[in-house]
Design a protein around this motif. Structure first.
Motif, PDB file in Angstrom:
ATOM      1  N   GLY A  34      37.186  40.220  18.114  1.00 33.43           N
ATOM      2  CA  GLY A  34      36.043  39.312  17.779  1.00 33.43           C
ATOM      3  C   GLY A  34      35.547  38.591  19.279  1.00 33.43           C
ATOM      4  N   LEU A  35      36.326  38.754  20.438  1.00 35.95           N
ATOM      5  CA  LEU A  35      36.100  38.087  21.580  1.00 35.95           C
ATOM      6  C   LEU A  35      35.052  38.735  22.571  1.00 35.95           C
ATOM      7  N   GLY A  36      34.673  39.869  22.360  1.00 33.36           N
ATOM      8  CA  GLY A  36      34.077  40.637  23.219  1.00 33.36           C
ATOM      9  C   GLY A  36      33.059  40.109  23.864  1.00 33.36           C
ATOM     10  N   LEU A  37      32.308  39.195  23.287  1.00 32.20           N
ATOM     11  CA  LEU A  37      31.114  38.579  23.812  1.00 32.20           C
ATOM     12  C   LEU A  37      31.178  37.943  24.983  1.00 32.20           C
ATOM     13  N   LEU A  38      32.468  37.592  25.558  1.00 27.10           N
ATOM     14  CA  LEU A  38      32.717  37.050  26.992  1.00 27.10           C
ATOM     15  C   LEU A  38      32.309  38.084  27.914  1.00 27.10           C
ATOM     16  N   ALA A  39      32.190  39.326  27.566  1.00 24.31           N
ATOM     17  CA  ALA A  39      31.609  40.216  28.478  1.00 24.31           C
ATOM     18  C   ALA A  39      30.292  40.321  28.914  1.00 24.31           C
ATOM     19  N   GLU A  40      29.469  39.978  27.721  1.00 24.05           N
ATOM     20  CA  GLU A  40      28.076  40.080  27.827  1.00 24.05           C
ATOM     21  C   GLU A  40      27.609  38.891  28.709  1.00 24.05           C
ATOM     22  N   VAL A  41      28.292  38.001  29.014  1.00 25.64           N
ATOM     23  CA  VAL A  41      27.721  37.079  29.814  1.00 25.64           C
ATOM     24  C   VAL A  41      27.753  37.389  31.405  1.00 25.64           C
ATOM     25  N   LEU A  42      28.539  38.485  31.761  1.00 23.49           N
ATOM     26  CA  LEU A  42      28.639  38.710  33.277  1.00 23.49           C
ATOM     27  C   LEU A  42      27.072  39.206  33.650  1.00 23.49           C
ATOM     28  N   GLN A  43      26.979  38.807  34.902  1.00 22.27           N
ATOM     29  CA  GLN A  43      25.666  39.148  35.229  1.00 22.27           C
ATOM     30  C   GLN A  43      25.934  40.510  36.224  1.00 22.27           C
ATOM     31  N   PHE A  44      24.931  41.050  36.618  1.00 20.86           N
ATOM     32  CA  PHE A  44      24.900  42.380  37.439  1.00 20.86           C
ATOM     33  C   PHE A  44      25.918  43.573  37.044  1.00 20.86           C
ATOM     34  N   GLN A  45      25.923  43.730  35.745  1.00 19.11           N
ATOM     35  CA  GLN A  45      27.072  44.437  34.939  1.00 19.11           C
ATOM     36  C   GLN A  45      26.910  45.876  35.326  1.00 19.11           C
ATOM     37  N   ASP A  46      27.994  46.523  35.637  1.00 16.00           N
ATOM     38  CA  ASP A  46      28.524  47.886  35.520  1.00 16.00           C
ATOM     39  C   ASP A  46      29.367  48.146  34.536  1.00 16.00           C
ATOM     40  N   SER A  47      29.114  49.161  33.341  1.00 22.75           N
ATOM     41  CA  SER A  47      30.180  49.121  32.302  1.00 22.75           C
ATOM     42  C   SER A  47      30.317  50.465  32.114  1.00 22.75           C
ATOM     43  N   PHE A  48      32.072  50.852  31.618  1.00 19.28           N
ATOM     44  CA  PHE A  48      32.107  52.125  31.402  1.00 19.28           C
ATOM     45  C   PHE A  48      32.871  52.262  30.170  1.00 19.28           C
ATOM     46  N   LYS A  49      32.556  53.019  29.506  1.00 13.55           N
ATOM     47  CA  LYS A  49      33.534  53.394  28.061  1.00 13.55           C
ATOM     48  C   LYS A  49      34.620  53.714  28.461  1.00 13.55           C
ATOM     49  N   TYR A  50      35.766  53.369  27.646  1.00 13.93           N
ATOM     50  CA  TYR A  50      37.033  53.710  27.973  1.00 13.93           C
ATOM     51  C   TYR A  50      37.404  55.344  28.146  1.00 13.93           C
ATOM     52  N   SER A  51      36.700  56.078  27.150  1.00 10.30           N
ATOM     53  CA  SER A  51      36.713  57.612  27.272  1.00 10.30           C
ATOM     54  C   SER A  51      36.131  58.229  28.720  1.00 10.30           C
ATOM     55  N   GLU A  52      35.415  57.542  29.389  1.00  8.01           N
ATOM     56  CA  GLU A  52      34.869  57.836  30.660  1.00  8.01           C
ATOM     57  C   GLU A  52      36.074  57.841  31.643  1.00  8.01           C
ATOM     58  N   ILE A  53      36.913  56.791  31.627  1.00 10.77           N
ATOM     59  CA  ILE A  53      37.848  56.413  32.736  1.00 10.77           C
ATOM     60  C   ILE A  53      39.111  57.320  32.735  1.00 10.77           C
ATOM     61  N   PRO A  54      39.515  58.051  33.655  1.00 13.91           N
ATOM     62  CA  PRO A  54      40.610  58.802  33.876  1.00 13.91           C
ATOM     63  C   PRO A  54      41.843  57.906  33.398  1.00 13.91           C
TER      64      PRO A  54
END
Length: 296
Positions: free
Chosen positions: A40-60
């Motif tokens: 439930g604490l994932g909103l911390l990530a939403e405040v990052l600026q200039f974001q690059d995001s990757f789904k875990y399934s994309e990362i080797p």
């Protein structure tokens, strides 16, 4: 014929490097701080600026998060002028992952150049003085699976990351803890901020009354199903750690108590206190002195 009981779950240095190299090729961000978000604490990530995001399934090499309240994304960006990488959702033993997989991201973070790890979790309170919605600054942990021999450092030691026998006596950085208390005072949060000992159990069931009583007598103030393995691996590879538990429920320690707990209630309390937790972490990151690897 010699058999290695660890071979099945052993991850090579090249495996970690492959994930790190892929991420470095996909983003210009070079984070010095990593943040692991609990239930439930994932909103911390939403405040990052200039974001690059990757789904875990994309990362080797990355596992996939399966728990409600865990988005399953790695988010790069800036927070208060500092470059960070944030895990929206972590991995747990109870999902069926080996501890080497649970802690896989921490070693990848080290290879990305991360120097400080902030871990957050949702936890149940064992201390009588704690209330739902309190934030506990973690000063130490009791790693029940680790004491039973379930340790992410089992198997051949990777000397490129750290020593065979790393100490845990100072796992949670005292300077960052002091800085956090100063920030809480300045933000008017002191009335719901505690400092205590976090205990990790395997889960996924919540504790029995007898188990809760035992953990309380052992000196634990809060209990959850994560965090300790990640901290062990961070300590092993020389990454300093700051930890926060959001107290989402009271653990039943006495027979006849009518209190019960469920995961949905945990998420509701997390949502209630998310803004305060977010503000505390953001201010902490903003006041870190990365040049000297200390708090300002």
């Amino acid at each position: 014929m010699e058999h290695n009981i660890y071979r099945k779950d052993q991850i090579s240095h090249e495996d970690y490097q492959k994930s790190a190299d892929w991420l470095l090729s996909q983003t210009q961000h070079r984070p010095k701080i990593a943040i692991i978000c609990g239930s439930g604490l994932g909103l911390l990530a939403e405040v990052l600026q200039f974001q690059d995001s990757f789904k875990y399934s994309e990362i080797p090499g990355f596992p996939h998060s399966t728990v409600q309240g865990h988005a399953g994304r790695l988010v790069f960006g800036e927070l208060r002028g500092k470059t960070c990488v944030c895990m929206q959702g972590r991995f747990h033993m109870y999902e069926g992952y080996s501890l080497s997989k649970v802690t896989f991201p921490v070693r990848v973070f080290k290879l990305l150049g991360v120097e400080t790890l902030i871990v957050t979790n949702a936890a149940g309170s064992l201390a009588d003085s704690y209330h739902c919605g309190d934030i506990m600054i973690i000063k130490d942990h009791i790693n029940i699976p680790g004491l039973a021999g379930l340790n992410p450092l089992n198997g051949p030691n990777d000397d490129k990351f750290g020593p065979r026998f790393p100490p845990m006596s100072g796992a949670y950085d005292k300077d960052l803890r002091k800085l956090a208390f100063d920030i809480c005072k300045s933000l008017g949060m002191s009335k719901f901020v505690q400092e205590g000992v976090y205990c990790m159990v395997g889960g996924p069931n919540f504790e029995s009354v007898a188990e809760a009583g035992l953990l309380h007598r052992l000196g634990a103030d809060a209990v959850g199903m994560s965090t300790a393995p990640e901290v062990v691996v961070a300590q092993h590879c020389g990454v300093r750690v700051f930890g926060l538990s959001l107290i989402t429920n009271k653990v039943v320690r006495r027979y006849g108590d009518s209190d019960t707990v469920d995961h949905q209630a945990v998420l509701e309390v997390s949502a209630m206190r998310a803004a305060a937790l977010q503000e505390l972490v953001a201010e902490l990151v903003g006041r870190m002195d990365m040049n000297n690897n200390t708090a300002m």
